[in-house]
Design an enzyme around this catalytic site. Structure first.
Site, PDB file in Angstrom:
ATOM      1  N   LYS A  61      -9.934  -4.652  11.017  1.00  0.00           N
ATOM      2  CA  LYS A  61      -8.737  -4.193  11.754  1.00  0.00           C
ATOM      3  C   LYS A  61      -8.614  -4.926  13.082  1.00  0.00           C
ATOM      4  O   LYS A  61      -7.522  -5.341  13.469  1.00  0.00           O
ATOM      5  CB  LYS A  61      -8.791  -2.674  11.980  1.00  0.00           C
ATOM      6  CG  LYS A  61      -8.543  -1.841  10.722  1.00  0.00           C
ATOM      7  CD  LYS A  61      -7.098  -1.933  10.275  1.00  0.00           C
ATOM      8  CE  LYS A  61      -6.772  -1.014   9.104  1.00  0.00           C
ATOM      9  NZ  LYS A  61      -5.443  -1.249   8.533  1.00  0.00           N
ATOM     10  N   GLY A 114       0.846  -1.208   0.000  1.00  0.00           N
ATOM     11  CA  GLY A 114       0.000   0.000   0.000  1.00  0.00           C
ATOM     12  C   GLY A 114       0.868   1.240   0.000  1.00  0.00           C
ATOM     13  O   GLY A 114       0.513   2.278   0.574  1.00  0.00           O
ATOM     14  N   ASN A 147      -0.943  -7.059  -6.609  1.00  0.00           N
ATOM     15  CA  ASN A 147      -2.017  -7.180  -5.625  1.00  0.00           C
ATOM     16  C   ASN A 147      -1.562  -8.079  -4.473  1.00  0.00           C
ATOM     17  O   ASN A 147      -0.979  -9.147  -4.716  1.00  0.00           O
ATOM     18  CB  ASN A 147      -3.230  -7.806  -6.337  1.00  0.00           C
ATOM     19  CG  ASN A 147      -4.496  -7.688  -5.540  1.00  0.00           C
ATOM     20  OD1 ASN A 147      -4.487  -7.814  -4.320  1.00  0.00           O
ATOM     21  ND2 ASN A 147      -5.590  -7.444  -6.228  1.00  0.00           N
ATOM     22  N   ILE A 148      -1.852  -7.664  -3.248  1.00  0.00           N
ATOM     23  CA  ILE A 148      -1.462  -8.485  -2.091  1.00  0.00           C
ATOM     24  C   ILE A 148      -2.257  -9.791  -2.036  1.00  0.00           C
ATOM     25  O   ILE A 148      -1.932 -10.680  -1.257  1.00  0.00           O
ATOM     26  CB  ILE A 148      -1.635  -7.725  -0.751  1.00  0.00           C
ATOM     27  CG1 ILE A 148      -3.054  -7.178  -0.605  1.00  0.00           C
ATOM     28  CG2 ILE A 148      -0.607  -6.612  -0.620  1.00  0.00           C
ATOM     29  CD1 ILE A 148      -3.376  -6.663   0.790  1.00  0.00           C
ATOM     30  N   TYR A 152     -14.654  -2.309   8.133  1.00  0.00           N
ATOM     31  CA  TYR A 152     -13.243  -1.926   8.304  1.00  0.00           C
ATOM     32  C   TYR A 152     -12.796  -2.125   9.756  1.00  0.00           C
ATOM     33  O   TYR A 152     -11.731  -2.679  10.029  1.00  0.00           O
ATOM     34  CB  TYR A 152     -13.128  -0.470   7.869  1.00  0.00           C
ATOM     35  CG  TYR A 152     -11.810   0.219   8.099  1.00  0.00           C
ATOM     36  CD1 TYR A 152     -10.708  -0.049   7.301  1.00  0.00           C
ATOM     37  CD2 TYR A 152     -11.692   1.191   9.099  1.00  0.00           C
ATOM     38  CE1 TYR A 152      -9.504   0.631   7.506  1.00  0.00           C
ATOM     39  CE2 TYR A 152     -10.509   1.870   9.302  1.00  0.00           C
ATOM     40  CZ  TYR A 152      -9.413   1.580   8.499  1.00  0.00           C
ATOM     41  OH  TYR A 152      -8.236   2.259   8.701  1.00  0.00           O
TER      42      TYR A 152
HETATM   43  C1  AKB Z   1     -11.068   6.036   8.245  1.00  0.00           C
HETATM   44  O1  AKB Z   1     -11.805   6.996   8.494  1.00  0.00           O
HETATM   45  O2  AKB Z   1     -11.426   5.012   7.659  1.00  0.00           O
HETATM   46  C2  AKB Z   1      -9.650   6.072   8.718  1.00  0.00           C
HETATM   47  C3  AKB Z   1      -9.543   5.664  10.133  1.00  0.00           C
HETATM   48  C4  AKB Z   1     -10.018   6.557  11.219  1.00  0.00           C
HETATM   49  O3  AKB Z   1      -9.070   4.618  10.385  1.00  0.00           O
HETATM   50  N1  AKB Z   1      -9.024   7.287   8.488  1.00  0.00           N
END
Ligand code: AKB
Length: 339
Positions: free
Chosen positions: A158, A10, A54-55, A154
């Site tokens: 994470k 990235g 690509n990963i 997301y």
């Molecule tokens: C997002 O808004 O997706 C990022 C974060 C806060 O991880 N910048």
């Protein structure tokens, strides 16, 4: 013979830009960049190789494994929070499967070198999910292990990757006879929203802060998609890059955990607007709230507790809100849009 190197995935993203420049000055081995796009031409002189790939492509990772002896991997490639809500399955593939691929590369490298490979993973305050606004405003500085119920794909990605990395550092294949000889030295920081004078984010929910100041500097009217009282933690990109350098340089025995919170300042969107107006008095900044993105910000803490980072590796942000703007963002952004 494989060539000694550091790998950044990235690499063309916001953190990649800052990190490549920092490693240019500090790294003792060449830097190899992997990104799905060509890396910014301005960064190429700092790179030994710029791999477009690509990963998720095992051939690309096998080729890197056969040609390089990696002492560290900075795995930055990810789809950010807003974009991931629109493409949750692709986000899972890139953010989770991609991270597992890179952790596996690190294991292969550690096994063949007979020493742990350092692995940096940028996590995010998106791992938190505070149930309602009232709780958010009462919560104070949230510790690493509280409110871990993310409300975005997301954030889920994470959080799980933090656990995967910690597993690879502590327990990976613990039943194997040679367990312990191929550990990944995983280190992760949960970043707040990052504001850079050099690049603009794409697909994040915290993007409004960067968009507001970059629009003001260009004389472009901007409507903020977060309410005036919407609030979350932020930090400048130079502070974030310095933090990566510091956690990666810390002696492993100093690390009481593998994942650390850090932060610098927590302005409301109205306070951001106000400070931008003091530097760009003619800026036109309005508010056109996107309720769904607001909900995401409302699930993130006002502040995070960063005492573990302070104690274990001496973390201290250089910039508060005032100095972030007057000392870094405003001069650098004015310079950027001077022509
Ligand atoms: C997002 O808004 O997706 C990022 C974060 C806060 O991880 N910048």
């Amino acid at each position: 013979m494989r060539k000694a190197a550091i790998l950044i995935t990235g690499a063309n993203g916001e953190i990649g830009h800052g990190l490549i420049r920092a490693l240019q000055d500090t790294a003792d081995v060449p830097v190899v960049a992997l990104d799905i796009q060509e890396v910014d031409p301005a960064l190429r002189p700092a790179l030994h190789e710029n791999i477009v790939g690509n990963i998720l492509d095992q051939n690309v990772l096998d080729s890197i494994n056969s040609r390089y002896e990696l002492s560290a991997i900075y795995h930055l490639a990810a789809l950010l929070s807003t974009r991931a809500e629109f493409s949750p399955k692709i986000a899972h593939q890139v953010n989770v499967d991609g991270t597992l691929n890179l952790l596996t590369l690190a294991v292969d490298q550690a096994r063949s070198q007979g020493r742990p490979v350092k692995f940096f993973f940028p996590s995010s305050l998106a791992v938190y999910g505070i149930p309602d606004l009232e709780t958010k405003l009462k919560a104070g500085a949230v510790k690493e292990d509280d409110f871990l119920f993310p409300q975005t794909m997301y954030g889920c990605n994470k959080l799980y990757c933090e656990l995967l990395g910690t597993y690879h550092a502590r327990y990976y294949q613990r039943l194997a006879a040679d367990a312990g000889t191929f550990r990944v030295d995983f280190r992760s920081i949960r970043f707040p929203g990052l504001i850079s004078a050099v690049t603009l984010p794409a697909g994040g929910t915290s993007d409004y802060a960067s968009e507001m100041v970059h629009a003001a500097a260009q004389g472009i009217p901007y409507d903020c998609f977060i309410r005036e009282d919407g609030v979350m933690p932020f930090m400048t990109m130079p502070d974030a890059i310095r933090a990566i350098g510091e956690i990666m340089a810390a002696p492993v025995e100093r690390l009481s955990r593998r994942v650390y919170n850090i932060t610098a300042f927590s302005p409301s969107a109205a306070e951001l607007r106000q400070i931008i107006l003091t530097h760009f008095p003619r800026a036109e900044i309005g508010f056109k709230v996107d309720d769904r993105r607001q909900d995401i910000v409302d699930s993130w803490p006002v502040e995070v507790d960063q005492s573990a980072a302070r104690e274990d590796w001496g973390w201290q942000p250089a910039d508060d809100l005032e100095s972030a703007f007057s000392g870094y963002l405003v001069p650098a952004i004015k310079e950027r849009y001077r022509h």
